[in-house]
Design an enzyme around this catalytic site. Structure first.
Site: not given
Length: 163
Positions: A47, A106, A112, A152
């Site tokens: 990840h 990803e 962030g 996301s």
């Protein structure tokens, strides 16, 4: 409890990491045997946050992927923007094994930052990953492997999402 709750449904249980050794003094790590015991079918590996925050390497992701695969757990190998990361994560896998894997794109640049990939960006990268798998492992593996966007999403950048 989760494994029992989803038994007989199309829902599978996944884990967020696994160690490459079956047993030993590896404080904080979890073995494939532990995951199998609780009914885990999938495991996320490499990840972007683990790579960024914990310095996880391609070599480590590859070891984890092989351990999971050997234990009958489907690895979900996360990759960022680098072709080197994609290819290193699959090192040593045969075409028939690659066909059973899942790759999750990803974007490291989204960790962030509040930024997310658009549908078009995710589709572009997923298509590139499939072409890379095809070039290295053949059309059968490329057609069978599951490739997904694992970052996301926001309704305003991805049409069709309900709020």
């Amino acid at each position: 409890a989760v494994s029992e709750a989803v038994k007989g449904t199309k829902i599978a249980v996944g884990a967020q990491n696994v160690h490459w050794e079956k047993s030993g003094a590896y404080t904080g790590e979890i073995s494939t045997e532990m995951l199998k015991e609780i009914g885990v079918s999938y495991c996320i590996l490499g990840h972007s946050e683990r790579r960024d925050y914990f310095g996880e390497t391609n070599e480590g992701v590859n070891k984890r992927a092989h351990a999971a695969y050997a234990a009958g757990i489907t690895p979900i190998i996360c990759c960022g923007e680098s072709l080197e990361i994609r290819e290193a994560a699959l090192a040593g896998f045969k075409s028939k094994e690659v066909a059973k894997l899942v790759i999750a794109y990803e974007p490291i640049w989204a960790i962030g930052t509040g930024k997310t990939a658009t549908f078009e960006q995710a589709e572009e990268v997923c298509a590139h990953i499939r072409a890379t798998v095809k070039a290295k492992y053949g059309a059968a593996a490329a057609n069978a492997i599951r490739i997904q966007y694992g970052g996301s999403v926001k309704a305003q950048t991805n049409p069709g999402l309900e709020q």
